[in-house]
Design an enzyme around this catalytic site. Structure first.
Site, PDB file in Angstrom:
ATOM      1  N   SER A 106       0.737  -1.195   0.051  1.00 31.57           N
ATOM      2  CA  SER A 106      -0.094   0.188   0.034  1.00 31.57           C
ATOM      3  C   SER A 106       0.787   1.352   0.198  1.00 31.57           C
ATOM      4  CB  SER A 106      -0.966   0.046   1.145  1.00 31.57           C
ATOM      5  OG  SER A 106      -2.142  -0.912   0.890  1.00 31.57           O
TER       6      SER A 106
ATOM      7  N   TYR B  84     -10.968   2.489   5.517  1.00 27.46           N
ATOM      8  CA  TYR B  84      -9.910   2.145   4.687  1.00 27.46           C
ATOM      9  C   TYR B  84     -10.347   1.153   3.803  1.00 27.46           C
ATOM     10  CZ  TYR B  84      -4.886   1.268   3.430  1.00 27.46           C
ATOM     11  OH  TYR B  84      -3.753   1.350   2.710  1.00 27.46           O
TER      12      TYR B  84
ATOM     13  N   GLY C  14       2.620  -0.960   4.169  1.00 31.46           N
ATOM     14  CA  GLY C  14       1.999  -1.865   3.414  1.00 31.46           C
ATOM     15  C   GLY C  14       2.213  -3.173   3.290  1.00 31.46           C
TER      16      GLY C  14
END
Length: 389
Positions: free
Chosen positions: A106, A202, A344
Site C-alpha cells: 500500500s 480504509y 503496506g
C-alpha cells in the site's frame, strides 16, 4: 495491499489499524472530526545508533520468527545506513541482499495520490468534483452513487465505499490477473459502509478509482504516469510498477513467505501476480528508494505547495494520534512530533516507515506478513527508535 494479509484468509484484506498504526481499527468506520492541519515536525536530532537498529531487526527474526528483516535509515544530511537480519531464502540459507527489492504493497497508494494531486495542480482534476465527472456510470451499488462521492473522499478513505479485498483468496491472487474493473465489480457487490464524508474507512477500492481517473484524464496507463512523473523525476533506480503478467522481482531480493496458519510451514510467495493491488498496492521498490520518495515528497520536489498542504491535511483515525491525509499517514513519534509515510502488506512482505520534515527517514521490510499484530507493533517500534534518539 495494505497493512496485512492474514495467512490462510483473504490475501489483500486490510486489517486493523494496529497493522498500520499499532492501535485502533483501520477497517472499521471512524466518525470524522474536523480536518487537522499538519502537525509540527519532530525535534531535530540524530537517529538512533546503528547498534540499536540492528538489535531491533535481530529481535524481529529471533524473537518474532520472521525469516528476514532489512532496513534503510537516512539521517538529516542524507547519509544512509542499510541493515539486514535473518536469511533471504529459507531453503538455501542464502543471505539477505542489502537494500534488496521487496513488494511495497500500500505504499503504492502514496505514489498514486501524488500523480492525482499533480493533476490537481495542473487544473485537470478537482478534489471536490464528484467521481461521476471523470468516471460516469461506474460507481453504482447499494448506497453507492458516484454523484455523491468526491475525488478528495477517495484519496482520504472517507467515501464509504466497500473494500474488494476480502473477496480475493490468496491462492487466486498468486496465480491470476485481475482487471481494475473486475476489482470494482467485486467491491460493488457490497453495500456502502457509511455516507460519503462521514467516516474514515480504509478501502483499496478508493485507489482503484483514483487510478482509473488518472488514466481517463491523461489518456495514458497509470504505471507510465507514475514512472514519468515520479520514478524518473527523482531518480528511483530500483522502483517499478510491474507490467501485466510480470510475477517476478527482477533485482536482488529476499524471498517472501506466508503461512496457511500461524504455526504452519512457510510457503514461498515471492512470485505472484500483484494485479489485485494495482493502483492500491502493486509496486516494487527498495527501502532506500522508499525513503528517497518520502523525503522528496515532503521537501516539495513532487507537488506544488498548495497540493502538498492538501495532502498533509488529515482526518483523525480514532484517538490514536495518527491521521490520514490524501494518500499519506501521519504517525506520532515517542520523542515528539510526527513522521509521514504509509506502509503496506502483500503476501510475503510487510513494510513500515516514513520521513520527518527535517529529512530523516527510515523504511523497514520483513519477509512474511505477521499473523500476530504484536509483531507489527514491534516492527513499528523499531521505526520509532530509528527516528528518535
Amino acid at each position: 495491499m495494505r497493512d496485512q494479509i492474514r495467512p490462510g484468509r483473504r490475501p489483500v484484506r486490510h486489517r486493523t489499524l494496529a497493522a498500520a498504526l499499532a492501535v485502533g481499527a483501520l477497517t472499521a468506520g471512524v466518525a470524522l472530526a474536523p480536518p487537522a492541519a499538519a502537525g509540527p515536525p519532530a525535534a531535530a536530532g540524530a537517529a538512533a545508533g546503528p547498534g540499536t537498529v540492528q538489535q531491533g531487526l535481530d529481535a524481529l527474526v529471533r524473537a518474532d520468527g520472521l525469516p528476514a528483516a532489512l532496513a534503510s535509515v537516512q539521517d538529516g544530511r542524507g547519509r544512509t545506513r542499510n541493515y539486514t537480519a535473518g536469511v533471504g531464502d529459507v531453503a538455501t540459507r542464502a543471505g539477505v541482499p542489502r537494500d534488496g527489492q521487496v513488494r511495497i504493497g500500500s505504499n503504492t497508494k502514496t505514489f498514486t495520490a501524488v500523480v492525482a494531486l499533480q493533476l490537481v495542480g495542473e487544473g485537470r482534476v478537482a478534489l471536490d468534483e464528484p467521481v461521476e465527472t471523470y468516471l460516469p456510470g461506474i460507481v453504482r451499488g447499494e448506497g453507492i452513487d458516484g454523484h455523491r462521492i468526491t475525488v478528495r473522499q477517495l484519496l482520504q478513505h472517507t467515501s464509504g465505499l466497500p473494500d474488494y479485498e476480502g473477496d480475493i483468496e490468496e491462492s487466486a491472487m498468486q496465480q491470476r490477473y485481475f482487471e481494475p474493473r473486475e476489482l470494482l465489480d467485486l467491491a460493488f457487490r457490497h453495500q456502502a459502509t457509511s455516507a460519503p464524508g462521514t467516516a474514515f474507512h480504509y478501502s483499496s477500492t478508493n485507489y482503484v478509482l483514483v487510478g482509473l481517473i488518472v488514466q481517463k484524464v491523461t489518456g495514458r496507463p497509470l504505471p507510465e504516469e507514475i514512472d514519468r512523473r515520479i520514478i524518473q523525476r527523482i531518480g528511483l533506480r530500483h522502483t517499478s510498477f510491474p507490467a501485466v503478467g510480470d510475477r517476478t522481482i527482477r533485482e536482488a531480493h529476499p524471498h517472501g513467505y506466508r503461512r496457511e496458519k500461524p504455526d504452519g510451514p512457510l510457503i514461498d510467495t515471492t512470485e505472484l501476480d500483484p494485479s489485485a493491488g494495482w493502483a492500491a498496492g502493486q509496486m516494487i521498490s527498495t527501502n532506500s528508494d522508499v525513503n528517497r520518495f518520502f523525503t522528496a515528497l515532503l521537501a516539495g520536489r513532487l507537488l506544488p505547495a498548495a497540493q502538498l498542504a492538501q495532502m498533509r491535511t488529515t482526518v483523525p483515525i480514532g484517538d490514536t494520534g495518527a491521521g490520514y491525509g490524501l494518500g499519506i499517514i501521519s504517525r506520532p513519534l515517542s520523542c515528539g512530533g510526527v513522521y509521514w509515510g504509509h506502509g503496506g502488506d502483500i503476501p510475503g512482505y510487510e513494510t513500515r516507515g516514513g520521513a520527518t520534515d527535517d529529512g530523516r527517514a527510515v523504511d523497514i521490510a520483513v519477509t512474511s506478513v505477521p499473523a500476530d499484530e504484536a509483531v507489527t507493533r514491534h516492527l513499528e517500534a523499531v521505526v520509532d527508535t530509528a527516528l528518535c534518539r
